[in-house]
Design a protein around this motif. Structure first.
Motif, short mmCIF file in Angstrom:
data_model
loop_
_atom_site.label_atom_id
_atom_site.label_comp_id
_atom_site.label_asym_id
_atom_site.label_seq_id
_atom_site.Cartn_x
_atom_site.Cartn_y
_atom_site.Cartn_z
N ILE A 247 0.84 -1.20 0.00
CA ILE A 247 0.00 0.00 0.00
C ILE A 247 0.87 1.25 0.00
O ILE A 247 0.61 2.21 -0.75
CB ILE A 247 -0.93 -0.01 1.23
N ALA A 248 1.91 1.25 0.85
CA ALA A 248 2.80 2.40 0.95
C ALA A 248 3.50 2.69 -0.37
O ALA A 248 3.66 3.86 -0.77
CB ALA A 248 3.82 2.17 2.06
N GLU A 249 3.93 1.64 -1.05
CA GLU A 249 4.58 1.83 -2.35
C GLU A 249 3.65 2.53 -3.33
O GLU A 249 4.07 3.41 -4.09
CB GLU A 249 5.02 0.48 -2.92
N ARG A 250 2.37 2.15 -3.30
CA ARG A 250 1.40 2.72 -4.25
C ARG A 250 1.09 4.19 -3.93
O ARG A 250 0.85 4.98 -4.84
CB ARG A 250 0.12 1.89 -4.22
N LEU A 251 1.10 4.53 -2.64
CA LEU A 251 0.70 5.89 -2.24
C LEU A 251 1.89 6.80 -1.94
O LEU A 251 1.68 7.97 -1.60
CB LEU A 251 -0.21 5.81 -1.01
N GLY A 252 3.09 6.29 -2.03
CA GLY A 252 4.26 7.11 -1.75
C GLY A 252 4.45 7.41 -0.27
O GLY A 252 5.08 8.41 0.10
N ILE A 253 3.96 6.54 0.59
CA ILE A 253 4.07 6.73 2.03
C ILE A 253 5.50 6.42 2.48
O ILE A 253 6.04 5.36 2.17
CB ILE A 253 3.06 5.82 2.78
N LYS A 254 6.08 7.34 3.26
CA LYS A 254 7.46 7.18 3.70
C LYS A 254 7.60 7.09 5.22
O LYS A 254 8.71 6.92 5.72
CB LYS A 254 8.30 8.35 3.19
N ALA A 255 6.49 7.20 5.94
CA ALA A 255 6.55 7.08 7.40
C ALA A 255 5.23 6.54 7.92
O ALA A 255 4.16 6.85 7.37
CB ALA A 255 6.85 8.43 8.05
N ARG A 256 5.31 5.71 8.95
CA ARG A 256 4.10 5.23 9.62
C ARG A 256 4.23 5.57 11.11
O ARG A 256 5.26 5.30 11.74
CB ARG A 256 3.93 3.73 9.44
N TYR A 257 3.19 6.17 11.64
CA TYR A 257 3.16 6.60 13.03
C TYR A 257 2.35 5.61 13.87
O TYR A 257 1.26 5.20 13.48
CB TYR A 257 2.53 7.99 13.15
N VAL A 258 2.90 5.26 15.03
CA VAL A 258 2.19 4.42 15.99
C VAL A 258 2.44 4.97 17.38
O VAL A 258 3.44 5.66 17.64
CB VAL A 258 2.65 2.94 15.93
N GLY A 259 1.54 4.65 18.30
CA GLY A 259 1.72 5.06 19.68
C GLY A 259 2.59 4.07 20.43
O GLY A 259 2.52 2.86 20.21
N GLU A 260 3.44 4.59 21.32
CA GLU A 260 4.22 3.74 22.20
C GLU A 260 3.26 2.90 23.05
O GLU A 260 2.19 3.37 23.41
CB GLU A 260 5.08 4.61 23.09
N PRO A 279 11.77 -0.03 8.14
CA PRO A 279 12.98 0.57 7.55
C PRO A 279 13.60 -0.28 6.46
O PRO A 279 14.22 0.25 5.53
CB PRO A 279 13.92 0.71 8.77
N GLU A 280 13.45 -1.61 6.55
CA GLU A 280 13.95 -2.49 5.49
C GLU A 280 13.26 -2.19 4.16
O GLU A 280 13.83 -2.46 3.10
CB GLU A 280 13.72 -3.95 5.88
N ALA A 281 12.04 -1.64 4.22
CA ALA A 281 11.29 -1.30 3.01
C ALA A 281 11.38 0.20 2.70
O ALA A 281 10.63 0.70 1.85
CB ALA A 281 9.82 -1.70 3.17
N GLY A 282 12.26 0.90 3.39
CA GLY A 282 12.44 2.33 3.13
C GLY A 282 11.36 3.20 3.76
O GLY A 282 11.15 4.34 3.33
N ILE A 283 10.70 2.70 4.80
CA ILE A 283 9.64 3.44 5.47
C ILE A 283 10.06 3.69 6.92
O ILE A 283 10.43 2.76 7.63
CB ILE A 283 8.31 2.66 5.44
N CYS A 284 10.01 4.94 7.35
CA CYS A 284 10.36 5.29 8.71
C CYS A 284 9.24 4.86 9.66
O CYS A 284 8.07 5.06 9.37
CB CYS A 284 10.59 6.80 8.81
N CYS A 285 9.62 4.26 10.77
CA CYS A 285 8.64 3.90 11.81
C CYS A 285 8.78 4.89 12.95
O CYS A 285 9.80 4.93 13.64
CB CYS A 285 8.89 2.47 12.30
N ARG A 286 7.75 5.69 13.17
CA ARG A 286 7.77 6.72 14.20
C ARG A 286 6.90 6.26 15.37
O ARG A 286 5.66 6.25 15.28
CB ARG A 286 7.25 8.04 13.64
#
Length: 350
Positions: A247-260, A279-286
């Motif tokens: 999904i992220a590849e299709r939409l150009g998503i570069k970060a996903r936010y989650v709560g601690e 991060p292995e897929a080039g997406i930052c996990c915040r």
């Protein structure tokens, strides 16, 4: 086609249910806690030799006795379940299976959506279902910029959810907010969606999405062929992330936010896997520290516990005015009654 008959397992038929459980156990499978229809096939000596179940739009707990392999009995069980689903108006069908069984179900007309090697394969009956879903999401693709995502259940929407969404909204040009649309929560999806949108209406860079059947709730992820609870958590997280990456590849998503997550074992392990895999897929996990009110972490579990206890003071501290207004409305009464009667272990996630 064999001469064996397939029969439904009716609620309360403890003898037949015991036969089904024994067959599953014999073949190394457990009866999933989430099933709403089960069928069984008996041989001429009244031994259970094949079984299968449904839950919503998924086929589950499919097995044939090792003494009857090669007789095409699984084809008959699957055909029976598909017809049952069609008869109740469910056309778009899914199943989860071991990697070793994916080829077999492919021959029965199921198509792979995503897999976690050596763990699980997620398949659907429609050969173009996931592709259409991605095409539908792409209709809301944003211009270039900092693009992030949140996947949210919001059972119900709290000030903790609001804090996470606001933080992601401020730090990015666009925020894709996926609302888990599976109805496996105390608050129905229509209500959760409304409260999410009302609680974030002032944030103008949010793109809202129904998750559809591809972002899978941990509440109903199948556990019947997993060896233990930890394996279930890890299989669900890895499969969910495999789908999210597409999904992220299709939409150009570069970060996903989650709560601690300081309290929930399930969510904490999910976050750990996410922090490694994305991060292995080039997406930052915040991973954002949880919001606190009155020295207590704000969470939907805490709100549900307070509702269970009739502690409206805590509820008022932890939810936006829009959510509080709903909780005080007549529309919320059936939900509150269910929470009030349920056991605390079901209300607060482990």
């Amino acid at each position: 086609m064999s001469d064996y008959q397939i029969s439904p397992v009716y609620p309360g038929d403890t003898r037949t249910l015991a036969d089904v459980k024994a067959l599953l156990q014999q073949e190394g499978i457990r009866l999933d806690p989430h099933v709403d229809y089960t069928c069984v096939m008996y041989d001429e000596d009244y031994h259970a030799i094949a079984t299968g179940s449904c839950f919503g739009n998924t086929l589950r707990c499919l097995t044939v006795s090792h003494d009857h392999q090669g007789e095409s009995l699984m084809n008959e069980i699957v055909s029976h379940l598909i017809q049952y689903e069609y008869d109740r108006g469910i056309i778009h069908l899914f199943l989860y299976t071991k990697c070793s069984s994916a080829l077999f179900f492919g021959d029965l007309g199921f198509h792979e959506v995503a897999r976690v090697p050596n763990q699980v394969v997620f398949m659907e009956k429609d050969p173009n279902g996931f592709a259409r879903y991605l095409d539908h999401l792409a209709e809301k693709k944003t211009p270039q910029g900092r693009i992030a995502a949140i996947v949210m259940n919001a059972n119900p929407f709290t000030l903790g959810h609001r804090y996470l969404v606001e933080r992601a909204s401020q730090e990015n040009d666009w925020l894709h907010l996926f609302m888990v649309s599976e109805d496996a929560s105390y608050f129905p999806y229509a209500v959760r969606k409304r409260l999410i949108k009302e609680g974030t209406a002032d944030l103008k860079n949010i793109i809202y999405h129904d998750s559809g059947p591809y972002i899978i709730s941990s509440a109903t992820f199948p556990s019947y062929f997993q060896k233990d609870d930890l394996a279930v958590i890890e299989s669900h997280a890895n499969l969910d992330l495999a789908i999210f990456v597409k999904i992220a590849e299709r939409l150009g998503i570069k970060a996903r936010y989650v709560g601690e997550e300081p309290t929930s074992t399930v969510t904490r392990r999910y976050n750990e896997i996410m922090a490694q895999r994305l991060p292995e897929a080039g997406i930052c996990c915040r991973i954002i520290p949880r919001n606190e009110k009155g020295g207590e972490t704000v969470s939907a579990s805490t709100v549900r516990r307070a509702l269970h206890d009739g502690d409206w003071e805590t509820v008022a501290r932890m939810v936006p005015k829009t959510t509080f207004a709903f909780l005080k409305s007549d529309e919320a009464r059936p939900i509150l009654a269910r929470i009030g009667k349920d056991d605390l272990k079901n209300i607060v996630h482990y």
